[in-house]
Design an enzyme around this catalytic site. Structure first.
Site, PDB file in Angstrom:
ATOM      1  N   LYS A  51       1.612   6.188 -72.113  1.00  0.00           N
ATOM      2  CA  LYS A  51       2.899   6.559 -71.644  1.00  0.00           C
ATOM      3  C   LYS A  51       2.901   6.593 -69.994  1.00  0.00           C
ATOM      4  CE  LYS A  51       6.484  10.294 -71.358  1.00  0.00           C
ATOM      5  NZ  LYS A  51       6.914  11.665 -71.612  1.00  0.00           N
ATOM      6  N   CYS A  53      18.563  21.257 -75.902  1.00  0.00           N
ATOM      7  CA  CYS A  53      18.825  22.497 -75.303  1.00  0.00           C
ATOM      8  C   CYS A  53      19.509  23.647 -76.205  1.00  0.00           C
ATOM      9  CB  CYS A  53      19.496  22.311 -73.907  1.00  0.00           C
ATOM     10  SG  CYS A  53      18.550  21.490 -72.781  1.00  0.00           S
ATOM     11  N   LYS A  96      18.003  24.901 -79.610  1.00  0.00           N
ATOM     12  CA  LYS A  96      16.760  25.646 -79.440  1.00  0.00           C
ATOM     13  C   LYS A  96      17.053  26.952 -78.394  1.00  0.00           C
ATOM     14  CE  LYS A  96      14.167  23.885 -76.114  1.00  0.00           C
ATOM     15  NZ  LYS A  96      14.096  24.696 -75.105  1.00  0.00           N
TER      16      LYS A  96
END
Length: 436
Positions: free
Chosen positions: A35, A261, A264
């Protein structure tokens, strides 16, 4: 300023890039070498409108760089942002192992004063836990600050560069001064920076997301009632949204919230309440309603086809949990696909950005179209799960030529009811009358 950002996920990469855009020198640190190498080569690992321009510009001007070497990344940094995952554990509580592990590693490397910023969404008391890790592993002075993000996927660059507000949790005068200087360029139009204690800052993020999730869920409940009593949810939405105390935003009904978001954070706040012996009844209801709402389209399908979906072919437009992102975390589309496959149906999907992520998850269990019209070929019905702009004004003549039946189940209320009547479609949406 010299800044280090630990973690190059969605929050970390947007944060690092936008901080570089105002002249800071930013090093982003990640443990995934592949990455990091791609980012060094100018390749963005996520899709976010507008981010690519800032990303390329700041790399070219040597303000933004990437490394897997934590020691090198933090060596000269005055402020270290931790933007690390806090996934829900088996009991729903946020898993802090990534943050506490990184704090321990950083503590063993620092040689001078640092401001350590929790950018991740974390439970109340996390700043104290991070501070304790530093106290146990170094004698160097640090200030641990809570600075929750309020970035909306799809408009995250604008949200960072022109925030409604900045929330900073610290009781340190030295950290307050540094953080105030850092964020000053982003609030020149007068939007506030709220300084508060760390625990209030941590709770602010959970409370904000949970309130918005509650607002969405309430409107979905209203939509479901509208279908029963014969009301039109669009009219109800306009009627209540014009009240300034309620506001127009987050009142659009649909097939539930998803993403990284809301699911969770609602779960984590409810779990935190349980840990403190508080029964947060509203949040329990929000989670229950949202879970059911994700598959309301398949409930409608079963009713329409009298329980028999085996052998049916369905086209699905939209895979991301919302438009302008490739994020499929907790996306309602995945729940719909699961139900359809279990019922023996065939599914062909199209999404402008999220197809590769779904391919990695589902492989050849479903078919993937190159455009929205190819997905319709031979389909018994079209299902819409994400409100991408490209879906809002389709070529209905072309659709009619490839769809097997003029049947649409719309989970995002994209089309005008009268238009669907005029075009002769069976059109089943959320909280509105069925057109047939």
């Amino acid at each position: 300023m010299k800044i280090a950002v630990i973690g190059t996920g969605y929050v970390g990469l947007v944060t690092g890039t936008c901080l570089a855009e105002t002249g800071n020198t930013v090093i982003c640190v990640d443990i995934v070498e592949e990455k990091v190498n791609k980012m060094k080569a100018g390749q963005l690992p996520i899709y976010e409108p507008g981010l690519d321009v800032l990303f390329q510009r700041n790399i070219a001007q040597d303000r933004l760089s990437f490394t897997t070497d934590l020691a090198a990344g933090i060596k000269d940094a005055q402020i270290i942002f931790m933007a690390l995952p806090t996934p829900p554990g088996g009991d729903g509580a946020a898993d802090l192992s990534y943050i506490l592990g990184a704090a321990k590693d950083i503590a063993k490397l620092i040689t001078d004063y640092k401001v350590i910023v929790n950018k991740s969404t974390v439970p109340v008391g996390t700043a104290d836990k991070v501070a304790a890790v530093f106290a146990a592993n170094t004698n160097i002075e640090v200030d641990v600050v809570s600075n929750p993000e309020f970035l909306r996927e799809g408009v995250a660059v604008d949200d960072f560069m022109k925030p409604d507000r900045v929330v900073i949790g610290t009781r340190s005068e030295k950290a307050t001064k540094l953080m105030g200087e850092l964020y000053a360029p982003y609030v020149r139009q007068g939007n506030p920076i709220y300084f508060m204690d760390e625990r209030s800052s941590e709770l602010t993020k959970y409370a904000a997301n949970s309130f918005l999730a509650t607002k969405i869920t309430f409107m979905n409940e209203v939509a479901n009632l509208c279908e029963i009593v014969g009301a039109d949810v669009d009219m109800v939405r306009k009627g209540i949204g014009s009240d300034d105390r309620i506001g127009k935003r987050f009142l659009f009904p649909g097939i539930g919230y998803g993403g990284s978001c809301f699911p969770k954070d609602v779960q984590a706040l409810e779990k935190a309440a349980v840990e403190h012996n508080y029964d947060f009844k509203i949040l329990k209801a929000v989670m229950d309603v949202n879970e059911k709402q994700k598959t309301v389209l398949t409930d409608k399908l079963f009713a329409y086809y009298k329980g028999e979906l085996k052998g049916k072919k369905f086209a699905l437009w939209g895979l991301a949990f919302k438009p302008e992102t490739d994020d499929i975390r907790e996306a309602p589309a995945l729940y719909i696909i699961k139900d359809l496959l279990e019922a023996g149906a065939e599914v062909t999907v199209f999404d402008p950005e999220a197809i590769s992520n779904v391919k990695a998850l589902l492989g050849d269990k479903i078919r993937y179209a190159e455009d929205q019209y190819q997905a319709l070929e031979g389909a018994d019905a079209l299902l819409i799960a994400t409100e991408w702009s490209v879906f809002r004004n389709p070529d209905f003549e072309k659709m009619e030529s490839v769809l097997k039946n003029k049947v649409i189940f719309d989970g995002r209320n994209l089309f005008d009811l009268q238009k669907m009547i005029d075009l002769g479609y069976y059109y089943n949406s959320i909280g509105r009358k069925i057109v047939s």
